[in-house]
Design a protein around this motif. Structure first.
Motif, short mmCIF file in Angstrom:
data_model
loop_
_atom_site.label_atom_id
_atom_site.label_comp_id
_atom_site.label_asym_id
_atom_site.label_seq_id
_atom_site.Cartn_x
_atom_site.Cartn_y
_atom_site.Cartn_z
N TYR A 44 -0.55 -11.49 20.52
CA TYR A 44 -1.58 -11.10 19.55
C TYR A 44 -2.01 -12.33 18.76
CZ TYR A 44 0.82 -6.63 20.34
OH TYR A 44 1.41 -5.54 20.91
N SER A 91 3.92 -0.44 12.72
CA SER A 91 2.67 -1.17 12.96
C SER A 91 1.67 -0.58 11.97
CB SER A 91 2.17 -0.94 14.39
OG SER A 91 1.75 0.40 14.55
N GLN A 92 0.48 -1.17 11.91
CA GLN A 92 -0.49 -0.65 10.95
C GLN A 92 -0.91 0.77 11.31
OE1 GLN A 92 -0.56 -3.67 12.36
NE2 GLN A 92 -2.60 -4.33 13.01
N ASN A 93 -1.06 1.08 12.60
CA ASN A 93 -1.45 2.45 12.97
C ASN A 93 -0.37 3.46 12.61
OD1 ASN A 93 -3.97 1.80 13.85
ND2 ASN A 93 -3.56 2.11 16.05
N GLU A 136 -8.02 -1.90 18.00
CA GLU A 136 -8.33 -2.95 17.02
C GLU A 136 -8.80 -4.28 17.61
OE1 GLU A 136 -5.56 -2.03 13.12
OE2 GLU A 136 -4.83 -3.48 14.56
N THR A 195 -9.89 4.86 20.54
CA THR A 195 -9.46 4.04 21.68
C THR A 195 -10.16 4.50 22.96
OG1 THR A 195 -7.64 5.53 22.20
CG2 THR A 195 -7.15 3.70 20.72
N SER A 239 6.68 -14.57 15.39
CA SER A 239 5.27 -14.71 15.04
C SER A 239 5.06 -16.10 14.47
CB SER A 239 4.86 -13.68 13.99
OG SER A 239 4.86 -12.40 14.56
N ARG A 280 -0.73 4.15 9.04
CA ARG A 280 -1.92 5.00 8.84
C ARG A 280 -1.60 6.45 9.19
NH1 ARG A 280 -4.84 0.49 11.86
NH2 ARG A 280 -5.71 -0.79 10.19
N ARG A 288 9.45 -9.60 14.61
CA ARG A 288 8.06 -9.93 14.27
C ARG A 288 7.94 -11.09 13.29
NH1 ARG A 288 5.26 -8.38 18.51
NH2 ARG A 288 5.60 -6.18 18.96
N PRO A 332 1.15 -9.23 11.71
CA PRO A 332 1.20 -10.16 12.84
C PRO A 332 0.79 -9.52 14.17
CG PRO A 332 3.42 -9.44 12.28
CD PRO A 332 2.50 -8.80 11.28
N VAL A 333 0.63 -8.21 14.19
CA VAL A 333 0.31 -7.55 15.47
C VAL A 333 -1.06 -6.88 15.41
CG1 VAL A 333 2.73 -7.16 16.07
CG2 VAL A 333 1.48 -5.38 14.83
N ILE A 334 -1.57 -6.59 16.60
CA ILE A 334 -2.84 -5.87 16.75
C ILE A 334 -2.49 -4.48 17.26
CG2 ILE A 334 -5.01 -5.81 18.06
CD1 ILE A 334 -4.75 -8.94 18.20
N ASP A 335 -3.13 -3.48 16.74
CA ASP A 335 -2.79 -2.11 17.15
C ASP A 335 -3.87 -1.52 18.05
OD1 ASP A 335 -1.24 0.22 17.22
OD2 ASP A 335 -0.69 -0.03 15.10
N LYS A 336 -3.61 -0.32 18.55
CA LYS A 336 -4.56 0.35 19.45
C LYS A 336 -5.92 0.50 18.77
CE LYS A 336 -1.01 2.73 22.00
NZ LYS A 336 -0.20 3.92 22.12
N PRO A 380 -7.90 4.04 14.46
CA PRO A 380 -9.10 3.66 15.22
C PRO A 380 -9.20 4.44 16.54
CG PRO A 380 -7.82 1.72 14.58
CD PRO A 380 -6.99 2.91 14.24
N TYR A 393 2.26 -4.82 6.93
CA TYR A 393 1.55 -3.61 7.38
C TYR A 393 0.96 -2.88 6.18
CZ TYR A 393 4.30 -4.61 11.57
OH TYR A 393 4.88 -5.22 12.65
N THR A 440 8.24 -7.55 7.33
CA THR A 440 6.99 -7.32 8.04
C THR A 440 6.33 -6.00 7.60
OG1 THR A 440 6.05 -7.40 10.26
CG2 THR A 440 8.12 -6.25 10.05
#
Lengths: 191, 573
Positions: A52, B308-310, A68, B323, B165, B313, B161, A62-66, B321, B239, B235
């Motif tokens: 990523y 993770s960010q998703n 994005e 897909t 990273s 969320r 991470r 630090p990561v990219i998600d679905k 988002p 997020y 980490t």
């Protein structure tokens, strides 16, 4: 500027780490905040790998998600399809059309799906497909697929000059492979 | 100067800047690069120790000798180092000591998902937790200062991470404190009254560290909208910022043990609701609850796996988002043993002999995946030897004749030696196969005590495996070449039958080691291939069958000829 998300996907051993190193170097030189995230260890052994790369004014995760990724650079066709769900609607995916059969296909437990480029287009992706293995071979070595792909990617960000990229190649590639990689980059860029 | 740095490299840089002089570690993903990067500085002595317990004891010894020292390991390595960790906490130091431990939420390259923060609490040691590379660098320096100020080892907890990273760091100069003279101190002997006094001192120290945590700059408050306050670290902080930006207030903890009290209560009082965002166990959450704060945490966020960010969320009821996907099912691409891997032949033979295989930790764990499916189980470093002994105690002669343990050279030195000593001492007729590929493979080719080279690749002492096994009470020690299937098969059968404990050393260097001589790739003879696919049973990534004929990928094949010995039609000569 909103954070931009670039993913580099492929098969362990294909040289995705050098591609992300190059990209990170170029982006840092532009003054951006940059994060590059990858997983080491087990996946190096021929497994599916992902890196990523995120850049902008201030990058947090630090990561990219679905859903994005602005751009996905795929070193192999099946991997492109696997990671497609990470692409943002309207995002673009560069696909090296090379096929590498994973073990479940080799031993006959699964089939390598056909017409993947068309299927990705049908799913709504903007697909930029090319046989970058052939490009790399024409440049002098199949090992330069990574840099040939980065050559194509470089055309997506015209604000970064070719000179900047060449400087990054000089900084990231060992001297004895420099000429080969310069050529592969240029051929990928104009292919 | 701004530099894009791997978290582990930045931590190594921080150790360097703090004047660290000795680092002793055992490799383990995701911690390995901490020591490898530190070794690039000539000013730091770096070594690979046989295991994490030894590494920590070496680092502590160096601290007693008066120089700043450190060790690094993965989360499960801290289990091995736990014995010295708890007592070093009592005994104290002479110069600063930093213990770096890297957790692996999501288990990218680990057998479990344990949360190392519990060790900080159990051993009563301060633990810092950086959230990116620059913090890793800065926290390393701060950890040494804390260590000396409070006379305690300090833990730095990384996670995959943060370790793996790259983010922007700004290196500074190295400053080396004066070596602290060693003075004999009778209270350092940990027994009876000394230990009791030491424990009192440790409890006192923790109270002082709580005071320190209340207003140190390792913990910080970022006030934004006050409808929600998030307490977080590492980490997870990233997020939270990614998802909410300024729309929440955040208490970002850089020191996760001991935790502050007043700071948390003050923060909670300023916001309408409090949530704790942390991967793995509810460590911070439980502390916040004990303070009487109403908080949400593991009722909303999972205990298992990576965030993770998703995920944040979804758990917070926000939109994720859109897909797109292709409809076909996409075949998996699991990691596989490399073409020419010397482990392949042994696993093929073990499968053919229908052995119960007690596995261990390393590349050879891949012997468990299709099509070889030649490993029954694994637990932890060294369990293949001791676990096999226990299995055979239960199974008797039938077990002994049909079971083996398999363990790599590095893992054997790490903790297989004690296991095989149990076999020879307490006498089961167990058979252990040491897969000696002359390197620590899985973690990226580190030297170990059997390779004759040190961490920097210079000549070093070398453990002779045959002599060692003899000395540990094994009369039957056989050496085989795993590329010679008939010989490996014969020796395996003999040792399974033998009414004595046995060691089989399967010796071939890893094909990925620089300088390993490869044969030219095989050229299959299409006219002889009948398309029986027998060669496919070994799961070599260089072999495939197309249109009923075998194909060899010449970019992968190194001419090991294991497949040649399996083909009955001479198509792979």
């Amino acid at each position: 500027m909103a954070t931009k998300n670039i993913m580099i996907v492929g098969v362990g051993g294909q040289g995705t780490l050098l591609a992300s190193k190059l990209l990170g170097y170029v982006l840092l030189g532009q003054g951006y905040d940059v994060k590059v995230s990858e997983v080491h260890g087990m996946s190096q052994r021929g497994g599916s790998v992902v890196t990523y790369v995120r850049f902008g004014e201030k990058v947090y995760s630090p990561v990219i998600d679905k859903g994005e990724a602005d751009v996905i650079i795929s070193f192999e066709k099946l991997e492109a399809a696997r990671w497609l769900e990470y692409l943002k609607p309207g995002g673009r995916i560069i696909v090296n059309t090379q096929e590498m059969e994973p073990m479940p296909v080799i031993i006959g437990e699964a089939e390598y799906p056909d017409n993947l480029v068309e299927k990705m287009q049908a799913a709504g992706a903007l697909v930029d497909a090319e046989d970058f293995l052939a490009v790399a071979e024409a440049a002098g070595s199949s090992k330069a697929v990574n840099i040939a792909l980065m050559g194509r990617f470089s055309t997506y960000f015209p604000e970064i000059s070719e000179e900047e990229w060449q400087k990054a190649i000089e900084a990231c590639v060992p001297e004895k492979f420099l000429e080969l990689n310069r050529k592969a980059f240029e051929m990928g860029r104009s292919a | 100067m701004r530099e894009l740095m791997l978290g582990n490299k930045a931590l190594a840089r921080g150790l360097y800047e703090a004047g660290c002089k000795v680092i002793s570690s055992y490799p383990g993903t995701p911690s390995t690069e901490i020591t490898e990067e530190a070794a690039k500085y000539d000013e730091i002595y770096c070594e690979w120790a046989p295991n994490e317990k030894v590494a920590l004891e070496v680092a502590h010894g160096a601290s007693l000798g008066g120089v700043r020292s450190a060790c690094a390991m993965k989360h499960v390595g801290l289990n091995v180092a736990a014995d010295p960790l708890f007592t070093v906490s009592y005994q104290g130091l002479n110069a600063g000591l930093v213990v770096c431990v890297a957790d692996d939420p999501g288990m990218h390259s680990s057998q479990n998902e344990q949360d190392s923060r519990h060790y900080a609490m159990a051993a009563k040691l301060p633990m810092l937790e950086p959230a990116d590379s620059e913090e890793a660098r800065v926290f390393a320096r701060r950890a040494f200062e804390l260590s000396e100020q409070f006379n305690t080892p300090v833990l730095i907890r990384m996670c995959t991470r943060v370790s793996h990273s790259q983010s922007v760091a700004e290196p500074e100069e190295r400053a080396v404190p004066k070596q602290v003279p060693y003075v004999k101190d009778p209270t350092k002997v940990m027994m009876t009254a000394n230990s009791r006094n030491a424990h009192l001192r440790v409890e006192q120290r923790t109270l002082q560290l709580v005071d320190y945590a209340e207003d140190c700059d390792l913990n910080r408050v970022e006030m934004g909208d006050t409808s929600l306050g998030i307490i977080t670290s590492s980490t997870s902080y990233q997020y939270a910022k990614e998802v909410f930006g300024e729309r929440v207030s955040i208490l970002k903890l850089g020191m996760v043990y001991p935790l502050p009290e007043k700071l948390i209560l003050d923060f909670a009082a300023k916001v309408d609701k409090v949530a704790v965002l942390e991967e793995l166990d509810p460590f911070i959450e439980n502390h916040v609850r004990r303070l009487g704060v109403k908080v949400s945490g593991k009722d909303v966020f999972p205990v298992c796996g990576e965030f993770s960010q998703n995920l944040v969320r979804e758990c917070m009821g926000l939109e994720v988002p859109q897909t797109m996907t292709v409809k076909d099912s996409i075949p998996g691409r699991p990691p596989v043993m490399c073409a020419g891997c010397p482990h392949r032949g042994i696993f093929y033979i073990l499968k053919k002999n229908k052995c119960m295989v007690y596995g261990d930790i390393g590349c050879y764990t891949l012997g468990a995946v299709a099509p070889l499916n030649a490993m029954d189980l694994n637990v932890c470093m060294g369990a293949s030897c001791s676990g096999l002994h226990g299995f055979n105690l239960a199974m008797g002669r039938e077990g002994e004749k049909h079971s083996v343990g398999v363990i790599g050279d590095s893992t054997f030195i790490h903790s297989g030696m004690t296991g095989i000593t149990d076999i020879s001492y307490n006498m089961t007729n167990s058979t252990v196969i040491i897969l000696d590929n002359s390197i620590t493979g899985m973690t990226g080719h580190q030297q170990n005590p059997t390779t004759g080279k040190n961490l920097r690749g210079e000549p070093a002492g070398k453990v002779d495996l045959e002599s060692l096994c003899h000395a540990l009470g094994f009369e039957r020690v056989r050496v085989v070449d795993p590329y010679d299937l008939a010989e490996a098969d014969r020796v395996l059968k003999e040792e399974l039958e033998a009414e004595a404990p046995s060691i089989i050393i399967s010796r071939r260097p890893c094909v990925m080691i620089k300088g390993t001589v490869h044969n030219p790739p095989l050229e299959p003879k299409e006219d002889k291939c009948v398309g029986c696919k027998a060669c496919m049973q070994i799961g070599c990534p260089a072999i495939s069958v197309r249109d009923g004929k075998v194909r060899i990928d010449s970019t992968l094949c190194i001419g090991c000829k294991v497949c040649t010995q399996i083909c009955r039609f001479g198509a792979l000569e």
